[in-house]
Design a protein around this motif. Structure first.
Motif, PDB file in Angstrom:
ATOM      1  N   ARG A 211       0.809  -1.461  -0.014  1.00 42.62           N
ATOM      2  CA  ARG A 211      -0.085   0.013  -0.039  1.00 42.62           C
ATOM      3  C   ARG A 211       0.972   1.128   0.034  1.00 42.62           C
ATOM      4  N   SER A 212       0.430   2.127  -0.866  1.00 39.02           N
ATOM      5  CA  SER A 212       1.327   3.360  -1.008  1.00 39.02           C
ATOM      6  C   SER A 212       0.323   4.294  -1.297  1.00 39.02           C
ATOM      7  N   GLU A 213       0.550   5.838  -1.434  1.00 37.56           N
ATOM      8  CA  GLU A 213      -0.230   6.886  -1.484  1.00 37.56           C
ATOM      9  C   GLU A 213      -1.231   6.459  -2.546  1.00 37.56           C
ATOM     10  N   ARG A 214      -1.018   5.668  -3.642  1.00 37.73           N
ATOM     11  CA  ARG A 214      -1.614   5.452  -5.021  1.00 37.73           C
ATOM     12  C   ARG A 214      -2.574   4.370  -4.818  1.00 37.73           C
TER      13      ARG A 214
ATOM     14  N   TRP B 130       4.117  -1.011   7.504  1.00 40.57           N
ATOM     15  CA  TRP B 130       3.960  -1.463   5.909  1.00 40.57           C
ATOM     16  C   TRP B 130       2.835  -2.315   5.883  1.00 40.57           C
TER      17      TRP B 130
ATOM     18  N   VAL C  76       8.680   2.961  -5.293  1.00 33.99           N
ATOM     19  CA  VAL C  76       7.563   3.053  -4.645  1.00 33.99           C
ATOM     20  C   VAL C  76       7.777   2.601  -3.047  1.00 33.99           C
ATOM     21  N   VAL C  77       7.663   3.640  -2.435  1.00 38.74           N
ATOM     22  CA  VAL C  77       8.099   3.732  -0.642  1.00 38.74           C
ATOM     23  C   VAL C  77       6.880   3.754  -0.100  1.00 38.74           C
ATOM     24  N   PRO C  78       6.593   2.814   0.690  1.00 39.08           N
ATOM     25  CA  PRO C  78       5.160   2.800   1.379  1.00 39.08           C
ATOM     26  C   PRO C  78       5.165   4.066   2.607  1.00 39.08           C
ATOM     27  N   ASP C  79       3.875   4.441   2.755  1.00 40.22           N
ATOM     28  CA  ASP C  79       3.733   5.903   3.270  1.00 40.22           C
ATOM     29  C   ASP C  79       3.822   5.828   4.915  1.00 40.22           C
ATOM     30  N   GLU C  80       4.032   4.674   5.304  1.00 40.19           N
ATOM     31  CA  GLU C  80       4.220   4.276   6.726  1.00 40.19           C
ATOM     32  C   GLU C  80       5.412   4.062   7.245  1.00 40.19           C
TER      33      GLU C  80
END
Length: 160
Positions: free
Chosen positions: A10-13, A32, A23-27
């Motif tokens: 899960r990412s911002e997208r 993650w 793609v870096v997770p936003d947490e």
């Protein structure tokens, strides 16, 4: 359709399937969130959980199923569980946390064990390589990834 197991993060997208290092997770690392996507016979199901728990599940399931034992896991983010069980030449993926493409929980998917176990191991290996390739040095990260390396070694040995 061949059997496949993929991971998503899960990412911002939303959920990125088999992402690259861009793609870096936003947490933070220990939060993650990811998915394992199982596909066979034209069907796809998935389970969501913490990414490190899913990676561990890939390796632990291979080791247990190779030893003739069923595998079960609790989902850490919300109440639920799922399992993999060998029945004859197939392995069944099922449980309240298994969701089908229409979003319906308690889905079931069966796949030939001889195809599913290597696919599950390879998915875990790709997800672990992805996690190792991301920047960051949060507390406990190196120890967690090293522990996953140990589970990977056990699964790899079980496949031989």
């Amino acid at each position: 359709m061949p059997v496949s197991v993929q991971f998503a993060v899960r990412s911002e997208r939303g959920f990125d399937v088999e992402p690259g290092p861009e793609v870096v997770p936003d947490e933070p690392f220990h939060d993650w969130y990811g998915r394992l996507l199982f596909a066979a016979e034209g069907r796809e199901v998935f389970v969501e959980d913490d990414l490190t728990a899913l990676i561990a599940s890939c390796f632990e399931a291979v080791a247990r199923l190779s030893a003739g034992e069923d595998f079960g896991a609790y989902v850490t983010r919300y109440p639920g569980e799922y399992g993999l069980a060998v029945a004859g030449e197939d392995t069944t993926v099922s449980g309240p946390s298994i969701v089908d493409g229409a979003g319906v929980a308690d889905a079931v998917l069966s796949a030939p064990t001889v195809e599913l176990l290597p696919a599950l191991y390879e998915c875990g290996a790709r997800a672990l390589a992805y996690a190792r390739g991301l920047p960051g040095d949060e507390p406990g990260r190196a120890e967690t990834l090293d522990g996953l390396d140990g589970l990977a070694a056990e699964a790899r040995a079980a496949l031989k």
